[in-house]
Design a protein around this motif. Structure first.
Motif, PDB file in Angstrom:
ATOM      1  N   ILE A 181     -72.293  56.351 -33.274  1.00 13.96           N
ATOM      2  CA  ILE A 181     -73.043  55.083 -33.324  1.00 13.96           C
ATOM      3  C   ILE A 181     -74.459  55.382 -33.774  1.00 13.96           C
ATOM      4  O   ILE A 181     -75.170  56.170 -33.138  1.00 13.96           O
ATOM      5  N   CYS A 182     -74.900  54.756 -34.858  1.00 11.83           N
ATOM      6  CA  CYS A 182     -76.238  54.983 -35.414  1.00 11.83           C
ATOM      7  C   CYS A 182     -76.871  53.648 -35.790  1.00 11.83           C
ATOM      8  O   CYS A 182     -76.232  52.594 -35.729  1.00 11.83           O
ATOM      9  N   ASP A 183     -78.145  53.723 -36.197  1.00  2.00           N
ATOM     10  CA  ASP A 183     -78.842  52.555 -36.730  1.00  2.00           C
ATOM     11  C   ASP A 183     -79.518  52.960 -38.034  1.00  2.00           C
ATOM     12  O   ASP A 183     -79.087  53.913 -38.692  1.00  2.00           O
ATOM     13  N   ASP A 184     -80.588  52.247 -38.417  1.00  2.00           N
ATOM     14  CA  ASP A 184     -81.224  52.510 -39.703  1.00  2.00           C
ATOM     15  C   ASP A 184     -82.215  53.669 -39.669  1.00  2.00           C
ATOM     16  O   ASP A 184     -82.874  53.946 -40.675  1.00  2.00           O
ATOM     17  N   ARG A 185     -82.342  54.367 -38.538  1.00  4.87           N
ATOM     18  CA  ARG A 185     -83.286  55.477 -38.436  1.00  4.87           C
ATOM     19  C   ARG A 185     -82.617  56.800 -38.797  1.00  4.87           C
ATOM     20  O   ARG A 185     -81.416  56.979 -38.575  1.00  4.87           O
ATOM     21  N   SER A 186     -83.421  57.701 -39.331  1.00  4.25           N
ATOM     22  CA  SER A 186     -82.961  59.057 -39.600  1.00  4.25           C
ATOM     23  C   SER A 186     -83.472  59.976 -38.503  1.00  4.25           C
ATOM     24  O   SER A 186     -84.633  59.914 -38.113  1.00  4.25           O
ATOM     25  N   GLY A 187     -82.594  60.826 -37.998  1.00  6.29           N
ATOM     26  CA  GLY A 187     -82.988  61.727 -36.920  1.00  6.29           C
ATOM     27  C   GLY A 187     -81.935  61.733 -35.826  1.00  6.29           C
ATOM     28  O   GLY A 187     -80.859  61.138 -35.949  1.00  6.29           O
ATOM     29  N   ASN A 188     -82.260  62.423 -34.767  1.00  4.91           N
ATOM     30  CA  ASN A 188     -81.317  62.575 -33.653  1.00  4.91           C
ATOM     31  C   ASN A 188     -81.446  61.415 -32.660  1.00  4.91           C
ATOM     32  O   ASN A 188     -81.850  61.596 -31.518  1.00  4.91           O
ATOM     33  N   TYR A 189     -81.110  60.221 -33.144  1.00  3.02           N
ATOM     34  CA  TYR A 189     -81.192  59.032 -32.304  1.00  3.02           C
ATOM     35  C   TYR A 189     -79.812  58.484 -31.932  1.00  3.02           C
ATOM     36  O   TYR A 189     -79.718  57.573 -31.120  1.00  3.02           O
ATOM     37  N   GLY A 190     -78.766  58.986 -32.558  1.00  2.30           N
ATOM     38  CA  GLY A 190     -77.450  58.393 -32.413  1.00  2.30           C
ATOM     39  C   GLY A 190     -76.766  58.688 -31.086  1.00  2.30           C
ATOM     40  O   GLY A 190     -77.196  59.546 -30.299  1.00  2.30           O
ATOM     41  N   LYS A 191     -75.668  57.958 -30.870  1.00  2.06           N
ATOM     42  CA  LYS A 191     -74.807  58.138 -29.702  1.00  2.06           C
ATOM     43  C   LYS A 191     -73.408  58.517 -30.190  1.00  2.06           C
ATOM     44  O   LYS A 191     -73.011  58.211 -31.312  1.00  2.06           O
ATOM     45  N   GLU A 192     -72.661  59.161 -29.303  1.00  2.00           N
ATOM     46  CA  GLU A 192     -71.305  59.579 -29.657  1.00  2.00           C
ATOM     47  C   GLU A 192     -70.365  59.316 -28.485  1.00  2.00           C
ATOM     48  O   GLU A 192     -70.679  59.634 -27.328  1.00  2.00           O
ATOM     49  N   VAL A 193     -69.231  58.723 -28.792  1.00  5.21           N
ATOM     50  CA  VAL A 193     -68.166  58.500 -27.805  1.00  5.21           C
ATOM     51  C   VAL A 193     -66.937  59.250 -28.292  1.00  5.21           C
ATOM     52  O   VAL A 193     -66.419  58.956 -29.377  1.00  5.21           O
ATOM     53  N   SER A 194     -66.493  60.208 -27.526  1.00  3.96           N
ATOM     54  CA  SER A 194     -65.329  61.013 -27.913  1.00  3.96           C
ATOM     55  C   SER A 194     -64.185  60.767 -26.933  1.00  3.96           C
ATOM     56  O   SER A 194     -64.381  60.692 -25.723  1.00  3.96           O
ATOM     57  N   LEU A 195     -62.987  60.634 -27.496  1.00  4.46           N
ATOM     58  CA  LEU A 195     -61.772  60.426 -26.700  1.00  4.46           C
ATOM     59  C   LEU A 195     -60.808  61.566 -26.977  1.00  4.46           C
ATOM     60  O   LEU A 195     -60.469  61.832 -28.144  1.00  4.46           O
ATOM     61  N   LEU A 196     -60.367  62.240 -25.935  1.00  2.00           N
ATOM     62  CA  LEU A 196     -59.375  63.303 -26.063  1.00  2.00           C
ATOM     63  C   LEU A 196     -57.976  62.714 -25.916  1.00  2.00           C
ATOM     64  O   LEU A 196     -57.797  61.606 -25.406  1.00  2.00           O
ATOM     65  N   ALA A 197     -56.979  63.481 -26.360  1.00  6.48           N
ATOM     66  CA  ALA A 197     -55.598  63.017 -26.259  1.00  6.48           C
ATOM     67  C   ALA A 197     -55.160  62.866 -24.813  1.00  6.48           C
ATOM     68  O   ALA A 197     -54.240  62.098 -24.512  1.00  6.48           O
ATOM     69  N   THR A 198     -55.827  63.562 -23.929  1.00  9.15           N
ATOM     70  CA  THR A 198     -55.491  63.438 -22.502  1.00  9.15           C
ATOM     71  C   THR A 198     -56.004  62.135 -21.891  1.00  9.15           C
ATOM     72  O   THR A 198     -55.691  61.826 -20.740  1.00  9.15           O
ATOM     73  N   GLY A 199     -56.827  61.390 -22.634  1.00  7.15           N
ATOM     74  CA  GLY A 199     -57.385  60.146 -22.124  1.00  7.15           C
ATOM     75  C   GLY A 199     -58.782  60.298 -21.554  1.00  7.15           C
ATOM     76  O   GLY A 199     -59.386  59.313 -21.119  1.00  7.15           O
ATOM     77  N   VAL A 200     -59.288  61.536 -21.566  1.00  4.04           N
ATOM     78  CA  VAL A 200     -60.633  61.782 -21.053  1.00  4.04           C
ATOM     79  C   VAL A 200     -61.659  61.377 -22.113  1.00  4.04           C
ATOM     80  O   VAL A 200     -61.500  61.683 -23.295  1.00  4.04           O
ATOM     81  N   MET A 201     -62.730  60.696 -21.683  1.00  6.45           N
ATOM     82  CA  MET A 201     -63.780  60.233 -22.590  1.00  6.45           C
ATOM     83  C   MET A 201     -65.119  60.850 -22.219  1.00  6.45           C
ATOM     84  O   MET A 201     -65.405  61.060 -21.040  1.00  6.45           O
ATOM     85  N   ARG A 202     -65.917  61.102 -23.242  1.00  4.29           N
ATOM     86  CA  ARG A 202     -67.257  61.643 -23.036  1.00  4.29           C
ATOM     87  C   ARG A 202     -68.223  60.900 -23.955  1.00  4.29           C
ATOM     88  O   ARG A 202     -67.861  60.514 -25.063  1.00  4.29           O
ATOM     89  N   THR A 203     -69.441  60.732 -23.474  1.00  5.91           N
ATOM     90  CA  THR A 203     -70.501  60.161 -24.290  1.00  5.91           C
ATOM     91  C   THR A 203     -71.620  61.172 -24.433  1.00  5.91           C
ATOM     92  O   THR A 203     -71.892  61.950 -23.508  1.00  5.91           O
ATOM     93  N   LYS A 204     -72.242  61.171 -25.596  1.00  8.86           N
ATOM     94  CA  LYS A 204     -73.288  62.137 -25.876  1.00  8.86           C
ATOM     95  C   LYS A 204     -74.428  61.448 -26.615  1.00  8.86           C
ATOM     96  O   LYS A 204     -74.193  60.548 -27.447  1.00  8.86           O
ATOM     97  N   SER A 205     -75.654  61.863 -26.334  1.00  6.11           N
ATOM     98  CA  SER A 205     -76.842  61.333 -26.999  1.00  6.11           C
ATOM     99  C   SER A 205     -77.434  62.380 -27.932  1.00  6.11           C
ATOM    100  O   SER A 205     -77.048  63.558 -27.893  1.00  6.11           O
ATOM    101  N   GLY A 206     -78.391  61.960 -28.764  1.00  5.18           N
ATOM    102  CA  GLY A 206     -79.062  62.896 -29.651  1.00  5.18           C
ATOM    103  C   GLY A 206     -78.253  63.299 -30.847  1.00  5.18           C
ATOM    104  O   GLY A 206     -78.398  64.401 -31.378  1.00  5.18           O
ATOM    105  N   ILE A 207     -77.376  62.409 -31.323  1.00  3.96           N
ATOM    106  CA  ILE A 207     -76.543  62.708 -32.501  1.00  3.96           C
ATOM    107  C   ILE A 207     -77.364  62.435 -33.767  1.00  3.96           C
ATOM    108  O   ILE A 207     -78.076  61.430 -33.869  1.00  3.96           O
ATOM    109  N   ALA A 208     -77.248  63.326 -34.728  1.00  7.89           N
ATOM    110  CA  ALA A 208     -77.993  63.182 -35.981  1.00  7.89           C
ATOM    111  C   ALA A 208     -77.460  62.013 -36.799  1.00  7.89           C
ATOM    112  O   ALA A 208     -76.243  61.863 -36.976  1.00  7.89           O
TER     113      ALA A 208
END
Length: 228
Positions: free
Chosen positions: A197-224
């Motif tokens: 998930i990003c917007d119109d800014r360049s840099g490490n402002y993005g978010k990340e949502v990852s889903l594993l096949a086991t059904g476990v989810m993780r969120t992370k900040s500071g995505i480029a």
């Protein structure tokens, strides 16, 4: 208090001078009317010194009339500096909150789909809105078993719809724009996916949502993010 103190000093001085003049008049047999005229003169001088000056009155009147031009310009300059400092920070805060909200909405939709699959004891699907994850995701279950989401007012297959605030927020998946997942009754996903998930800014402002096949989810900040 200050005026009373000054008055006492002046009166003491006048009394000393009058005593001196009386002795001088008595010694030299001067006309006592001279002493009276001098006494009146000293009293007039005292009143003149205690009377507020015209300039002071005008200065007080100007101060009570309102702001001067210089004071107004200083206030405007201070406000301009505060706005210049605060607006960029406030804009950045709004954008960060928008990204966080989008990431939480996507993660919440995936959590909801997994929980519904376990609760119902049957498969629940998650698919992109209009075949594009950037538009959002839809959670649904195939009640009639035809493999398709039934639309219409009478359809109860759609469980939740999450839309993204495009173009302010952009969502991309590592599996492509058209994301389609199925959660089993045991809470496992049909595949893994990473949503950025990003917007119109360049840099490490993005978010990340990852889903594993086991059904476990993780969120992370500071995505480029690339911006744009």
């Amino acid at each position: 208090m200050l005026v009373a103190k000054l008055l006492r000093r002046r009166l003491s001085s006048i009394q000393c001078r009058l005593s001196y003049l009386k002795e001088l008049a008595a010694n030299k047999a001067a006309d006592f009317s001279l002493c009276l005229r001098l006494q009146r003169l000293f009293i007039a001088q005292l009143k003149e010194q205690l009377r507020p000056r015209k300039e002071t009155i005008m200065r007080i009147a100007k101060r009570s009339a309102g702001f001067t031009l210089i004071e107004l310009m200083i206030v405007i300059a201070i406000l301009a500096i505060l706005i210049a400092i605060g607006v960029p920070s406030f804009t950045s805060l709004i954008k960060n909150n928008r990204l966080t909200s989008a990431a939480n909405d996507l993660a919440g939709a995936l959590h909801f789909a997994r929980a519904e699959a376990v609760r119902r004891g049957s498969s629940v699907q998650v698919s992109s809105v209009s075949d594009n994850i950037g538009n959002g995701v839809r959670v649904w279950f195939d009640a009639d078993g035809d493999g398709n989401l039934d639309s219409g007012a009478d359809s109860s297959e759609e469980l939740r719809l999450v839309r993204m605030a495009a173009p302010a927020v952009s969502v991309a998946a590592d599996t492509g724009a058209n994301v389609s997942l199925t959660f089993s009754a045991r809470g496992r996903a049909s595949g893994a996916v990473i949503l950025s998930i990003c917007d119109d800014r360049s840099g490490n402002y993005g978010k990340e949502v990852s889903l594993l096949a086991t059904g476990v989810m993780r969120t992370k900040s500071g995505i480029a993010c690339g911006g744009g």
